[in-house]
Design an enzyme around this catalytic site. Structure first.
Site, PDB file in Angstrom:
ATOM      1  N   ASP A 272       0.901  -1.162  -0.018  1.00 62.59           N
ATOM      2  CA  ASP A 272       0.006   0.090   0.087  1.00 62.59           C
ATOM      3  C   ASP A 272       0.936   1.275   0.058  1.00 62.59           C
ATOM      4  O   ASP A 272       1.258   1.674   1.117  1.00 62.59           O
ATOM      5  CB  ASP A 272      -0.903   0.041   1.230  1.00 62.59           C
ATOM      6  CG  ASP A 272      -1.986   1.111   1.162  1.00 62.59           C
ATOM      7  OD1 ASP A 272      -1.750   2.085   0.062  1.00 62.59           O
ATOM      8  OD2 ASP A 272      -2.421   1.424   2.286  1.00 62.59           O
ATOM      9  N   LYS A 279       1.769   7.964   0.267  1.00 59.56           N
ATOM     10  CA  LYS A 279       2.222   7.947   1.651  1.00 59.56           C
ATOM     11  C   LYS A 279       3.519   8.771   1.912  1.00 59.56           C
ATOM     12  O   LYS A 279       4.188   8.827   0.793  1.00 59.56           O
ATOM     13  CB  LYS A 279       2.167   6.629   2.062  1.00 59.56           C
ATOM     14  CG  LYS A 279       0.829   5.689   2.372  1.00 59.56           C
ATOM     15  CD  LYS A 279       1.368   4.698   3.242  1.00 59.56           C
ATOM     16  CE  LYS A 279      -0.208   3.879   3.518  1.00 59.56           C
ATOM     17  NZ  LYS A 279      -1.131   4.609   4.248  1.00 59.56           N
ATOM     18  N   ASP A 290       0.163  -4.924   4.765  1.00 57.27           N
ATOM     19  CA  ASP A 290      -1.138  -4.560   4.583  1.00 57.27           C
ATOM     20  C   ASP A 290      -2.143  -5.593   3.889  1.00 57.27           C
ATOM     21  O   ASP A 290      -3.196  -5.690   3.819  1.00 57.27           O
ATOM     22  CB  ASP A 290      -1.073  -3.431   3.705  1.00 57.27           C
ATOM     23  CG  ASP A 290      -2.257  -2.441   3.745  1.00 57.27           C
ATOM     24  OD1 ASP A 290      -2.931  -2.610   4.930  1.00 57.27           O
ATOM     25  OD2 ASP A 290      -2.702  -1.716   2.904  1.00 57.27           O
ATOM     26  N   ASP A 349      -5.451   6.533  -0.689  1.00 63.92           N
ATOM     27  CA  ASP A 349      -5.081   5.723   0.275  1.00 63.92           C
ATOM     28  C   ASP A 349      -6.098   5.169   1.282  1.00 63.92           C
ATOM     29  O   ASP A 349      -5.848   4.282   2.118  1.00 63.92           O
ATOM     30  CB  ASP A 349      -4.010   6.583   1.086  1.00 63.92           C
ATOM     31  CG  ASP A 349      -3.136   5.823   2.021  1.00 63.92           C
ATOM     32  OD1 ASP A 349      -2.764   4.530   1.699  1.00 63.92           O
ATOM     33  OD2 ASP A 349      -2.547   6.514   2.777  1.00 63.92           O
ATOM     34  N   ARG A 353     -11.050  -0.319   2.252  1.00 59.60           N
ATOM     35  CA  ARG A 353     -12.403  -0.249   2.180  1.00 59.60           C
ATOM     36  C   ARG A 353     -12.964  -0.461   0.970  1.00 59.60           C
ATOM     37  O   ARG A 353     -14.003  -1.009   0.879  1.00 59.60           O
ATOM     38  CB  ARG A 353     -13.104   0.870   2.918  1.00 59.60           C
ATOM     39  CG  ARG A 353     -12.533   2.338   2.396  1.00 59.60           C
ATOM     40  CD  ARG A 353     -12.868   3.318   3.315  1.00 59.60           C
ATOM     41  NE  ARG A 353     -11.739   3.603   4.160  1.00 59.60           N
ATOM     42  CZ  ARG A 353     -11.615   4.617   5.176  1.00 59.60           C
ATOM     43  NH1 ARG A 353     -12.596   5.236   5.123  1.00 59.60           N
ATOM     44  NH2 ARG A 353     -10.492   4.654   5.826  1.00 59.60           N
TER      45      ARG A 353
END
Ligand code: BES
Ligand code: MN
Ligand code: ZN
Length: 494
Positions: A272, A279, A290, A349, A353
């Site tokens: 990720d 990030k 992740d 990011d 979900r």
């Protein structure tokens, strides 16, 4: 390494090492006293002279005198007798087994589990011992060209038992062994770098777990399959990557077909970077972890495949990378999830979900009795709960309580956060049915509220393991959590 329930007194054991408890004060434990008597007060003398204090974490290894059949005695401090609880026991066992590994001795018989321990019956004491052993014995070596750790020398460890306690202890050993192997698998997958542990690697692991087990089946959906069924939310996360996304579906059929399955859904982002919402650099390497939700599902399936309990289980692993590129999803893009809901991706990011939304929609086709998703979902969970308890969000008090209880019993605890309708307000979008972030406030809860939009009427719980799935700093590495919690939960159910 083999564990076994060992009957007989300490004075009679023929072993390379007798592991015996001593307390910080008061009389010697029965097993230790027997050895003390047979050795003319050897142990009482060592305590008197201060060679060992009896504090938890103290260990002393000595050659056994010829009056014993054992070669050596390892005294292990257990603290104050009336404070010897599950946590202290865990620590005492950890110290004992850690010292034992250093000795290179092949066999041992431990009497630590013969003591009264608050919060741990015979079954639990055995299970803890086995899990603690395996946890300490795990070494990550796969991508190291030199192995600085010598291989484990021990071949068998006995746990003290009587005819009355043997059955419970053997059951604890069996469950502990299977759980520990699930934990080890999960840790190994978490620790593997993202250039090895790709979505394709997780597919291969799922197939390997299922191989030769008639109760396990694996199905894999590729990107074309996912496109056909409208998984626009999941596919938006993989849009910038070269590595193909996969949806892994595992079935464990341990009960009648008519029994509804328990469903486990694990976030499998193998790296990720944040995507276009990139990030910051520091600690970005940790985003190889992740996929620890996915690793949890595989670890639990591995354990369940060994124990073969009478239940049905479905595992869903949506897995891909989250990377920026010219084809990546951009902030503000609107995507359509499999459920038909449109989502404004305000932050690329918040990708976990997005893949879970479609996986949670998909899993409903198996008519599960309940759904548990496991995800390294929010940095906010670390802020709220730190690294001790995983976050729990759920639409069911019954399921929440069962998970809280299982977590405490397995020493893999969780803590429930609320999910009132009011939090849903934070996900309102001007351009879609909902947006994928809720702002600074209550980050773990708004992530949970987002997932809740995709579970329909199912009984559902979400475990946010962002703080508990791995350790940082000098002990950086996967913990294998929450495999113990979920094994406990599932074994309690059948
Ligand atoms: N995988 C991260 C969550 C994470 C971050 C876990 C740090 C452990 C340590 C997740 O995909 C993420 O990036 N979440 C964002 C959400 C935010 C953009 C709403 C976060 O937590 O910052
Ligand atoms: Mn992210
Ligand atoms: Zn993530």
């Amino acid at each position: 390494m083999r564990f076994e329930a060992k009957t007989g007194h300490a004075t009679e054991q023929k072993t390379a090492c007798l592991i015996l408890p001593v307390y910080a004060s008061g009389p010697l434990p029965a097993s230790t006293r027997r050895v003390d008597t047979a050795t003319d007060g050897l142990i009482a003398g060592l305590l008197e002279d201060g060679d060992i204090s009896g504090k938890v974490g103290d260990a002393l290894l000595i050659k056994a005198p010829p009056t014993l059949r054992a070669d050596r005695i390892m005294l292990i401090g257990c603290g104050e007798r009336d404070k010897f609880d599950r946590k202290q026991y865990r620590k005492a066992v950890r110290v004992a087994f850690g010292s034992l590994r250093q000795t290179r001795l092949k066999t041992a018989v431990s009497y630590l589990n013969g003591e009264a321990i608050a919060g741990a019956d015979m079954y639990r004491r055995a299970r803890i011992a086995v899990e603690v052993w395996h946890h300490g014995a795990y070494r990550y070596t796969t991508t190291k060209s030199t192995d600085e750790q010598p291989p484990i020398a021990q071949t068998s460890i006995g746990l003290t038992a009587t005819t009355a306690t043997g059955t419970a202890i053997r059951k604890g050993i069996k469950h502990g062994d299977a759980t520990a192997r699930g934990v080890a698998l999960s840790r190994e997958l978490g620790n593997l770098p993202a250039n090895i542990c790709t979505p394709g690697h997780l597919v291969a692991e799922a197939r390997r777990i299922a191989r030769g087990n008639s109760k396990l089946r694996v199905q894999v959906l590729d990107e074309a399959d996912m496109k056909k069924i409208g998984m626009g939310s999941l596919l938006s996360v993989t849009a910038g990557t070269a590595e193909p996304a996969k949806l892994i579906v595992l079935h464990y059929d341990g009960a009648a077909k008519s029994r509804q399955p328990v469903a486990l859904v694990g976030k499998g982002i193998t790296f990720d970077s944040g995507g276009i919402s990139l990030k910051p650099g520091p600690a970005m390497d940790e985003m190889k972890f992740d996929m620890c939700g996915a690793a949890t599902v595989l670890g639990v399936f591995h354990a369940i495949a060994t124990l073969k309990p009478a239940l049905n289980l479905v595992g869903i692993i949506p897995t891909c990378e989250n990377l920026p590129s010219g084809t990546a999803t951009k902030p503000g893009d609107v995507v359509t999830a499999m459920s038909g809901k449109t989502i404004e991706v305000l932050n690329t990011d918040a990708e976990g979900r997005l893949i879970l939304a479609d996986a949670l929609t998909y899993v409903q086709k198996f008519k599960p009795e309940l759904i548990i998703d496991i995800a390294t979902l929010t940095g906010a969970c670390l802020v709220a709960l730190g690294r001790h308890r995983s976050g729990l969000l759920s639409n069911s008090d019954g399921l929440s309580n069962a998970l809280l209880k299982a977590g405490d019993a397995a020493d893999d605890p969780v803590w429930r956060l609320p999910l009132d309708d009011e939090y849903k307000e934070l996900l309102k979008s001007n351009f879609a049915d909902l947006q994928n972030i809720g702002g600074r406030d209550a980050g773990t809860i708004t992530a949970g509220a987002f997932l809740a939009e995709f579970v329909g009427d199912s009984e559902w719980a979400h475990l946010d393991i962002a703080g508990t799935a791995w350790l940082t700093g000098s002990r950086k590495g996967s913990t294998g959590r929450p495999v113990p919690l979920l094994c406990e939960f599932l074994l309690n159910r059948h």
